[in-house]
Design an enzyme around this catalytic site. Structure first.
Site, PDB file in Angstrom:
ATOM      1  N   PRO A 130     -28.430   3.602   6.455  1.00  0.00           N
ATOM      2  CA  PRO A 130     -28.959   2.423   5.904  1.00  0.00           C
ATOM      3  C   PRO A 130     -30.088   2.655   4.933  1.00  0.00           C
ATOM      4  O   PRO A 130     -30.129   2.018   4.205  1.00  0.00           O
ATOM      5  CB  PRO A 130     -29.747   2.234   7.394  1.00  0.00           C
ATOM      6  CG  PRO A 130     -28.963   2.559   8.478  1.00  0.00           C
ATOM      7  CD  PRO A 130     -28.056   3.711   7.863  1.00  0.00           C
ATOM      8  N   GLU A 242     -10.730   6.876  -5.023  1.00  0.00           N
ATOM      9  CA  GLU A 242     -11.195   5.706  -4.611  1.00  0.00           C
ATOM     10  C   GLU A 242     -11.313   4.936  -5.475  1.00  0.00           C
ATOM     11  O   GLU A 242     -10.869   3.680  -5.654  1.00  0.00           O
ATOM     12  CB  GLU A 242     -12.519   5.911  -4.064  1.00  0.00           C
ATOM     13  CG  GLU A 242     -13.018   4.628  -2.895  1.00  0.00           C
ATOM     14  CD  GLU A 242     -14.132   4.763  -2.223  1.00  0.00           C
ATOM     15  OE1 GLU A 242     -14.907   5.844  -2.451  1.00  0.00           O
ATOM     16  OE2 GLU A 242     -14.507   3.979  -1.369  1.00  0.00           O
ATOM     17  N   ARG A 243     -11.666   5.508  -6.805  1.00  0.00           N
ATOM     18  CA  ARG A 243     -12.076   4.326  -7.885  1.00  0.00           C
ATOM     19  C   ARG A 243     -10.344   4.323  -8.656  1.00  0.00           C
ATOM     20  O   ARG A 243     -10.792   3.426  -9.424  1.00  0.00           O
ATOM     21  CB  ARG A 243     -12.933   5.207  -8.797  1.00  0.00           C
ATOM     22  CG  ARG A 243     -14.551   4.851  -8.319  1.00  0.00           C
ATOM     23  CD  ARG A 243     -15.448   5.214  -9.361  1.00  0.00           C
ATOM     24  NE  ARG A 243     -15.611   6.925  -9.053  1.00  0.00           N
ATOM     25  CZ  ARG A 243     -15.619   7.634  -9.979  1.00  0.00           C
ATOM     26  NH1 ARG A 243     -15.981   7.291 -11.357  1.00  0.00           N
ATOM     27  NH2 ARG A 243     -15.885   9.198  -9.949  1.00  0.00           N
ATOM     28  N   GLY A 339      -9.441 -27.440  -9.293  1.00  0.00           N
ATOM     29  CA  GLY A 339     -10.319 -28.501  -9.341  1.00  0.00           C
ATOM     30  C   GLY A 339     -10.809 -28.394  -7.590  1.00  0.00           C
ATOM     31  O   GLY A 339     -11.067 -27.429  -7.139  1.00  0.00           O
ATOM     32  N   GLY A 364     -19.313   2.744  -4.563  1.00  0.00           N
ATOM     33  CA  GLY A 364     -20.239   3.064  -5.792  1.00  0.00           C
ATOM     34  C   GLY A 364     -20.237   1.497  -6.613  1.00  0.00           C
ATOM     35  O   GLY A 364     -19.106   1.111  -7.118  1.00  0.00           O
ATOM     36  N   GLU A 367     -23.476  -0.757 -11.301  1.00  0.00           N
ATOM     37  CA  GLU A 367     -24.615  -0.183 -11.736  1.00  0.00           C
ATOM     38  C   GLU A 367     -24.365   1.425 -11.839  1.00  0.00           C
ATOM     39  O   GLU A 367     -24.355   2.093 -12.954  1.00  0.00           O
ATOM     40  CB  GLU A 367     -25.702  -0.495 -11.063  1.00  0.00           C
ATOM     41  CG  GLU A 367     -26.044  -1.927 -11.377  1.00  0.00           C
ATOM     42  CD  GLU A 367     -25.358  -2.904 -10.424  1.00  0.00           C
ATOM     43  OE1 GLU A 367     -24.732  -2.546  -9.546  1.00  0.00           O
ATOM     44  OE2 GLU A 367     -25.480  -3.999 -10.836  1.00  0.00           O
TER      45      GLU A 367
HETATM   46  C1  LIG Z   1     -17.254  -3.783   2.850  1.00  0.00           C
HETATM   47  C2  LIG Z   1     -17.783  -2.332   2.430  1.00  0.00           C
HETATM   48  C3  LIG Z   1     -16.875  -1.283   2.880  1.00  0.00           C
HETATM   49  C4  LIG Z   1     -17.607   0.055   2.562  1.00  0.00           C
HETATM   50  N1  LIG Z   1     -16.738   1.202   3.225  1.00  0.00           N
HETATM   51  C5  LIG Z   1     -17.424   2.285   3.259  1.00  0.00           C
HETATM   52  C6  LIG Z   1     -16.913   3.554   3.966  1.00  0.00           C
HETATM   53  O1  LIG Z   1     -15.774   3.192   4.589  1.00  0.00           O
HETATM   54  N2  LIG Z   1     -17.686   4.727   4.010  1.00  0.00           N
HETATM   55  C7  LIG Z   1     -18.711   4.780   3.563  1.00  0.00           C
HETATM   56  O2  LIG Z   1     -19.340   5.918   3.818  1.00  0.00           O
HETATM   57  N3  LIG Z   1     -19.443   3.775   2.921  1.00  0.00           N
HETATM   58  C8  LIG Z   1     -18.856   2.645   2.718  1.00  0.00           C
HETATM   59  N4  LIG Z   1     -19.572   1.444   2.070  1.00  0.00           N
HETATM   60  C9  LIG Z   1     -20.628   1.740   1.515  1.00  0.00           C
HETATM   61  C10 LIG Z   1     -20.707   1.464  -0.147  1.00  0.00           C
HETATM   62  O3  LIG Z   1     -20.001   2.685  -0.835  1.00  0.00           O
HETATM   63  C11 LIG Z   1     -22.303   1.101  -0.513  1.00  0.00           C
HETATM   64  O4  LIG Z   1     -22.378  -0.191  -0.018  1.00  0.00           O
HETATM   65  C12 LIG Z   1     -22.335   1.265  -1.877  1.00  0.00           C
HETATM   66  O5  LIG Z   1     -22.172   2.671  -2.424  1.00  0.00           O
HETATM   67  C13 LIG Z   1     -23.831   0.856  -2.218  1.00  0.00           C
HETATM   68  O6  LIG Z   1     -24.825   0.986  -1.444  1.00  0.00           O
HETATM   69  P1  LIG Z   1     -25.924   0.122  -0.874  1.00  0.00           P
HETATM   70  O7  LIG Z   1     -24.936  -1.168  -0.204  1.00  0.00           O
HETATM   71  O8  LIG Z   1     -26.780   1.050   0.080  1.00  0.00           O
HETATM   72  O9  LIG Z   1     -26.783  -0.336  -2.058  1.00  0.00           O
HETATM   73  P2  LIG Z   1     -27.850   0.336  -2.864  1.00  0.00           P
HETATM   74  O10 LIG Z   1     -27.622   1.658  -2.962  1.00  0.00           O
HETATM   75  O11 LIG Z   1     -29.281  -0.057  -1.938  1.00  0.00           O
HETATM   76  O12 LIG Z   1     -28.010  -0.566  -4.224  1.00  0.00           O
HETATM   77  C14 LIG Z   1     -28.631  -1.846  -4.200  1.00  0.00           C
HETATM   78  C15 LIG Z   1     -28.754  -2.196  -5.472  1.00  0.00           C
HETATM   79  O13 LIG Z   1     -29.455  -1.513  -6.328  1.00  0.00           O
HETATM   80  C16 LIG Z   1     -28.625  -0.868  -7.285  1.00  0.00           C
HETATM   81  N5  LIG Z   1     -28.964   0.582  -7.420  1.00  0.00           N
HETATM   82  C17 LIG Z   1     -29.091   1.617  -6.779  1.00  0.00           C
HETATM   83  N6  LIG Z   1     -29.451   2.654  -7.333  1.00  0.00           N
HETATM   84  C18 LIG Z   1     -29.475   2.423  -8.580  1.00  0.00           C
HETATM   85  C19 LIG Z   1     -29.638   3.104  -9.762  1.00  0.00           C
HETATM   86  N7  LIG Z   1     -30.132   4.504  -9.788  1.00  0.00           N
HETATM   87  N8  LIG Z   1     -29.785   2.916 -11.038  1.00  0.00           N
HETATM   88  C20 LIG Z   1     -29.239   1.225 -11.288  1.00  0.00           C
HETATM   89  N9  LIG Z   1     -29.086   0.402 -10.054  1.00  0.00           N
HETATM   90  C21 LIG Z   1     -29.092   1.048  -8.864  1.00  0.00           C
HETATM   91  C22 LIG Z   1     -27.164  -1.038  -6.916  1.00  0.00           C
HETATM   92  O14 LIG Z   1     -26.386  -0.740  -7.882  1.00  0.00           O
HETATM   93  C23 LIG Z   1     -27.086  -2.488  -6.216  1.00  0.00           C
HETATM   94  O15 LIG Z   1     -26.993  -3.465  -7.207  1.00  0.00           O
HETATM   95  C24 LIG Z   1     -18.859   0.085   2.202  1.00  0.00           C
HETATM   96  C25 LIG Z   1     -19.588  -1.053   1.685  1.00  0.00           C
HETATM   97  C26 LIG Z   1     -18.884  -2.191   2.048  1.00  0.00           C
HETATM   98  C27 LIG Z   1     -19.771  -3.486   1.347  1.00  0.00           C
END
Ligand SMILES: Cc1cc2nc3c(=O)[nH]c(=O)nc-3n(C[C@H](O)[C@H](O)[C@H](O)COP(=O)(O)OP(=O)(O)OC[C@H]3O[C@@H](n4cnc5c(N)ncnc54)[C@H](O)[C@@H]3O)c2cc1C
Length: 380
Positions: A130, A242-243, A339, A364, A367
């Site tokens: 979280p 992954e990417r 449409g 990832g 950003e």
């Molecule tokens: C459907 C789904 C499946 C997933 N599966 C997995 C999984 O199997 N295992 C796992 O471990 N994780 C998983 N993830 C997690 C995913 O990799 C993260 O959601 C992602 O890396 C972004 O982290 P966050 O959601 O906490 O966003 P945050 O890191 O809180 O980012 C919020 C916003 O702030 C921006 N931001 C954050 N830091 C910076 C910075 N330094 N500079 C500029 N902008 C920034 C981000 O780009 C974003 O726009 C999954 C996510 C989803 C939605």
């Protein structure tokens, strides 16, 4: 630079596309609506020999190259139109199974890879928390040594395959210097539990959940790789996979969306002629094709570089940024071409839009990819 594929690879892609059209596509709209994972589709995929494709044959896998994996994921994306299945497959392959192949001991490989490859076991990877998403080093889950065991505590979120995983690799902080990875047998290890299942906007047939670790005790033999080095030695390497491999499904999805839009534009008549004959619609189709080929070239360039052992981190990030944007752009144009019907759930274009949006977030964000690219440019 040679981007050609062999006749064998072409035949593989064709047969997987046909399998996905026949087996995956028919129920994909219902699975999306109900947010339902279908184990039968997964078992059918495993029977095609695809669940362990990236893993060498000697370890129970299909021995596919990274380009083979991209072709298969593209084929499932195109034929199956189920972003959830390709998300679950990608997570199972590149973050659930590949780390055990690349970093596991021979005992760990022998114990888990055969089942992960033949469909008996489902893999997952849990690093996000979280409070630690993009900032992967900010983990708060801890693993403390207790003799020849570790006690793990913490909460993970957004874990693809979380509710259905048999084998989940969990990252936890082991000191101020770093984090360590542990292979956890999800269904039988006390202290490991599946938390809330998350209700997503897209890729809805893939189950995503929280994972809760409460005094979860695992023997040191379940440690994957060296202590404190999981982020730099394991995670970042897997994120390159992954990417590239996971993005190929997005290319397949873009192809399916374009094919739908062409079919509809030829068949829908207004003002006495097919809408495809209006230049603004024809140009939309042309722009969708341009976007598709840009995305396809970027993904296969990253895959090709990885396959020949060249640096490819920047190229993988470029591909991810492009897919994250262009797949959404194309889905929006497909909706426009359809449409009012495009705005309905009856047509696949709106699902394609919801599925495509994950490309700029999961694994990832856009950003963060730009940060990776700019750091290399700036020599940091
Ligand atoms: C459907 C789904 C499946 C997933 N599966 C997995 C999984 O199997 N295992 C796992 O471990 N994780 C998983 N993830 C997690 C995913 O990799 C993260 O959601 C992602 O890396 C972004 O982290 P966050 O959601 O906490 O966003 P945050 O890191 O809180 O980012 C919020 C916003 O702030 C921006 N931001 C954050 N830091 C910076 C910075 N330094 N500079 C500029 N902008 C920034 C981000 O780009 C974003 O726009 C999954 C996510 C989803 C939605």
């Amino acid at each position: 630079m040679d981007f050609s594929i062999t006749d064998e690879q072409r035949a593989l892609k064709k047969s997987v596309t046909e399998w996905a059209r026949a087996t995956v596509a028919p129920g994909s709209a219902d699975r999306d609506k109900e947010g339902r994972w279908d184990p039968e589709v997964w078992q059918s995929l495993a029977r095609q020999g695809l669940a362990g494709l990236p893993i060498p044959e000697g370890l129970g896998g299909g021995g596919g190259s990274i380009v083979d994996c991209c072709l298969v994921n593209e084929a499932i994306g195109e034929g199956g139109r189920d972003g959830g299945l390709t998300l679950s497959l990608g997570a199972h392959w590149v973050i659930g199974t590949v780390p055990i192949w690349l970093h596991g001991t021979p005992e760990q490989q022998a114990k888990y890879l055969p089942g992960l490859c033949d469909g008996r076991l489902m893999g997952a990877w849990a690093s996000t928390e979280p409070e630690a998403g993009s900032d992967a080093a900010g983990l708060q889950a801890t693993a403390k040594r207790d003799g020849d065991h570790w006690i793990i505590n913490g909460t993970k979120i957004f874990i693809t395959n979380g509710p259905i995983a048999d084998v989940c690799t969990v990252l936890a902080k082991t000191s101020d210097r770093g984090a360590t990875a542990f292979i956890i047998e999800a269904k039988t290890t006390p202290g490991f539990s599946v938390g809330r299942t998350l209700d997503k906007m897209g890729c809805r047939s893939s189950p995503t959940s929280e994972i809760v670790l409460q005094d979860c005790r695992v023997p040191d033999t379940q440690r994957l790789g060296p202590v404190d080095e999981a982020l730099f030695r394991i995670a970042f390497e897997c994120f390159d996979w992954e990417r590239t491999v996971m993005l190929a499904a997005g290319v397949g999805g873009m192809q399916a969306t374009l094919d739908d839009a062409i079919r509809y534009a030829k068949q829908r008549t207004q003002f006495g002629k097919p809408i495809a004959h209006f230049q603004s619609i024809a140009h939309k189709l042309a722009e969708m094709k341009i976007n598709l080929e840009i995305a396809r070239t970027a993904v296969y360039r990253a895959a090709h570089l990885k396959q020949i052992g060249e640096p490819h981190s920047v190229e993988a990030s470029i591909a991810k940024v492009l897919i994250g944007k262009l797949a959404v752009d194309n889905a929006l144009e497909a909706i426009q071409i359809h449409g009012g019907y495009g705005y309905l759930r009856d047509f696949p274009a709106e699902r394609a839009l919801r599925d495509a949006k994950l490309g700029s977030i999961g694994g990832g964000t856009t950003e963060i990819q730009k940060m990776i690219i700019s750091r290399v440019l700036l020599g940091e």
